[in-house]
Design a protein around this motif. Structure first.
Motif, PDB file in Angstrom:
ATOM      1  N   ASP A  64       0.901  -0.898   0.178  1.00 52.55           N
ATOM      2  CA  ASP A  64       0.146  -0.139  -0.202  1.00 52.55           C
ATOM      3  C   ASP A  64       0.998   1.029   0.063  1.00 52.55           C
ATOM      4  O   ASP A  64       1.352   1.516   0.713  1.00 52.55           O
ATOM      5  N   VAL A  65       0.669   2.297  -1.419  1.00 52.17           N
ATOM      6  CA  VAL A  65       1.583   3.370  -1.379  1.00 52.17           C
ATOM      7  C   VAL A  65       1.393   3.844  -0.152  1.00 52.17           C
ATOM      8  O   VAL A  65       2.613   5.193   0.516  1.00 52.17           O
ATOM      9  N   SER A  66       0.083   4.238   0.942  1.00 50.04           N
ATOM     10  CA  SER A  66       0.248   5.334   1.148  1.00 50.04           C
ATOM     11  C   SER A  66       0.961   5.118   3.028  1.00 50.04           C
ATOM     12  O   SER A  66       0.724   5.846   3.994  1.00 50.04           O
ATOM     13  N   LYS A  67       1.159   3.535   2.554  1.00 46.30           N
ATOM     14  CA  LYS A  67       2.241   3.060   4.139  1.00 46.30           C
ATOM     15  C   LYS A  67       3.569   3.201   3.926  1.00 46.30           C
ATOM     16  O   LYS A  67       4.160   2.280   2.800  1.00 46.30           O
ATOM     17  N   TYR A  68       4.169   3.658   4.737  1.00 49.79           N
ATOM     18  CA  TYR A  68       5.607   3.646   4.686  1.00 49.79           C
ATOM     19  C   TYR A  68       6.274   2.747   4.703  1.00 49.79           C
ATOM     20  O   TYR A  68       7.665   2.400   4.144  1.00 49.79           O
ATOM     21  N   ALA A  69       6.084   1.998   5.639  1.00 46.74           N
ATOM     22  CA  ALA A  69       5.832   0.322   6.083  1.00 46.74           C
ATOM     23  C   ALA A  69       7.032  -0.211   4.817  1.00 46.74           C
ATOM     24  O   ALA A  69       7.745  -1.229   4.798  1.00 46.74           O
ATOM     25  N   ASP A  70       5.529  -0.090   4.582  1.00 44.67           N
ATOM     26  CA  ASP A  70       5.153  -1.479   3.096  1.00 44.67           C
ATOM     27  C   ASP A  70       6.479  -0.556   1.680  1.00 44.67           C
ATOM     28  O   ASP A  70       6.512  -1.128   1.012  1.00 44.67           O
ATOM     29  N   CYS A  71       6.168   1.472   1.646  1.00 42.64           N
ATOM     30  CA  CYS A  71       6.921   1.393   0.288  1.00 42.64           C
ATOM     31  C   CYS A  71       9.009   0.747   1.054  1.00 42.64           C
ATOM     32  O   CYS A  71       9.177   0.659  -0.065  1.00 42.64           O
ATOM     33  N   LEU A 121       6.178   9.309  -0.345  1.00 44.21           N
ATOM     34  CA  LEU A 121       6.118   8.224   0.541  1.00 44.21           C
ATOM     35  C   LEU A 121       7.498   7.151  -0.611  1.00 44.21           C
ATOM     36  O   LEU A 121       8.423   6.877  -0.366  1.00 44.21           O
ATOM     37  N   MET A 122       7.458   6.863  -1.392  1.00 46.26           N
ATOM     38  CA  MET A 122       8.088   5.789  -2.182  1.00 46.26           C
ATOM     39  C   MET A 122       8.936   6.551  -3.144  1.00 46.26           C
ATOM     40  O   MET A 122       9.781   5.734  -3.035  1.00 46.26           O
ATOM     41  N   ALA A 123       8.607   8.051  -3.188  1.00 47.44           N
ATOM     42  CA  ALA A 123       9.773   8.588  -3.600  1.00 47.44           C
ATOM     43  C   ALA A 123      10.653   8.422  -2.334  1.00 47.44           C
ATOM     44  O   ALA A 123      12.602   8.456  -2.591  1.00 47.44           O
ATOM     45  N   LYS A 124      10.649   9.125  -1.631  1.00 48.91           N
ATOM     46  CA  LYS A 124      11.293   8.815  -0.378  1.00 48.91           C
ATOM     47  C   LYS A 124      11.769   8.048   0.096  1.00 48.91           C
ATOM     48  O   LYS A 124      13.378   7.306   0.120  1.00 48.91           O
ATOM     49  N   ALA A 125      10.690   6.562  -0.370  1.00 52.15           N
ATOM     50  CA  ALA A 125      12.228   5.726   0.027  1.00 52.15           C
ATOM     51  C   ALA A 125      13.452   4.782  -1.184  1.00 52.15           C
ATOM     52  O   ALA A 125      14.229   3.952  -0.544  1.00 52.15           O
ATOM     53  N   ALA A 126      12.995   5.681  -2.232  1.00 53.48           N
ATOM     54  CA  ALA A 126      13.814   4.941  -3.206  1.00 53.48           C
ATOM     55  C   ALA A 126      14.567   5.648  -3.596  1.00 53.48           C
ATOM     56  O   ALA A 126      16.087   5.831  -4.277  1.00 53.48           O
ATOM     57  N   SER A 127      15.051   6.966  -2.857  1.00 49.28           N
ATOM     58  CA  SER A 127      15.943   8.215  -3.123  1.00 49.28           C
ATOM     59  C   SER A 127      17.102   8.168  -2.463  1.00 49.28           C
ATOM     60  O   SER A 127      17.860   8.547  -3.365  1.00 49.28           O
ATOM     61  N   ARG A 128      17.526   6.930  -1.380  1.00 45.98           N
ATOM     62  CA  ARG A 128      18.029   6.885  -0.671  1.00 45.98           C
ATOM     63  C   ARG A 128      18.965   6.375  -1.601  1.00 45.98           C
ATOM     64  O   ARG A 128      20.349   6.565  -1.982  1.00 45.98           O
TER      65      ARG A 128
END
Ligand code: NAD
Length: 248
Positions: A64-71, A121-128
């Protein structure tokens, strides 16, 4: 020659519709494709059918993209399986349309949570990993109604206008590391989302589209591939309209 051999592409909301077409288009061009969706069974089946048709490598994940743990989990699994992530396509989206007088606060919020916060959230998770690799592409699927507004879609158009703002800010923030961030703003594309419209609404819309047809998932996928490929190396923070001319 296939254009995306050796690249890893992640598409959210890829179980059906535009996301499925984008995932399939990249697979045809030789990419390894990570497909995510809240509908876990659906996305497994979708990935299996793309693998069968293209022999590309796929990874299907329920998330679920709206949950950071999932992202975060999606990015971890992606890096574990394919070692890197080159292209992120934030496609997952929902509508909860109604006139403002009747629109419930929770519906407005739900649309923002998926369409806008989900992309953040997805961009944040992918950005690193992208920033570390000093390269990458993020493509956000916005909408023509985020540019022009639409009666009955206050929440949805606000979410998509917000997504355009997010695109431009991410583009500025990530540019020094050569991570390019752009949006595609589709007009009215033939999918289940638009099948739900009343016949008279569809007829009225067709009259307003200069190219006199609804768009297809393939029309959107081609624009996404342009923004993901070498031909757009000097383009960031832009909104590419794929709308048949309905808004110029
Ligand atoms: N169809 C159109 O005319 C049109 C026009 C402009 C923009 N768009 C945008 O294109 C994108 C795809 O639209 P579509 O028409 O293919 O819609 P669709 O409803 O067919 O597909 C959307 C997918 O996103 C998934 N999804 C929903 N919530 C999710 C969540 N929280 N996490 C992960 N996945 C989730 C759904 O399960 C579904 O598979 C959306 O962002 C939509 O707003 C569509």
């Amino acid at each position: 020659m296939k254009l995306f051999v050796g690249k890893t592409v992640l598409v959210t909301g890829a179980q059906r519709g535009i996301g499925y077409d984008i995932a399939g288009a990249f697979a045809f061009q030789g990419a390894s494709v990570v497909m995510t969706d809240v509908n876990g069974d659906g996305v497994q089946q979708a990935a299996a059918s793309i693998e069968k048709e293209t022999s590309a490598k796929t990874l299907a994940l329920a998330a679920d993209v709206s949950k950071y743990a999932d992202c975060e989990r999606v990015i971890e699994e992606t890096l574990k399986t394919f070692k890197k992530l080159d292209i992120l396509v934030n496609n997952a989206g929902i509508t909860r349309d109604n006139l403002v007088l009747r629109m419930k606060e929770e519906d407005f919020q739900a649309v923002l949570d998926v369409n806008l916060k989900g992309a953040f959230l997805m961009a944040k998770a992918a950005s690193r990993s992208m920033l570390r690799e000093r390269g990458g592409r993020i493509i956000n699927i916005a909408s023509v109604v985020g540019q022009m507004g639409n009666a009955g879609q206050a929440g949805y158009s606000a979410s998509k206008a917000g997504l355009i703002g997010l695109t431009k800010s991410l583009a500025r923030e990530f540019a020094p590391r050569q991570v390019l961030v752009n949006a595609v703003a589709p007009g009215f594309i033939q999918t289940r989302m638009t099948d739900a419209l009343k016949d008279e609404t569809k007829a009225g819309l067709l009259e307003m589209i200069p190219l006199e047809r609804f768009g297809t998932g393939a029309d959107v996928a081609r624009a996404v591939m342009f923004l993901a490929g070498d031909d757009s190396a000097y383009i960031t923070g832009q909104v590419l309209a794929v709308n048949g001319g309905i808004y110029m």
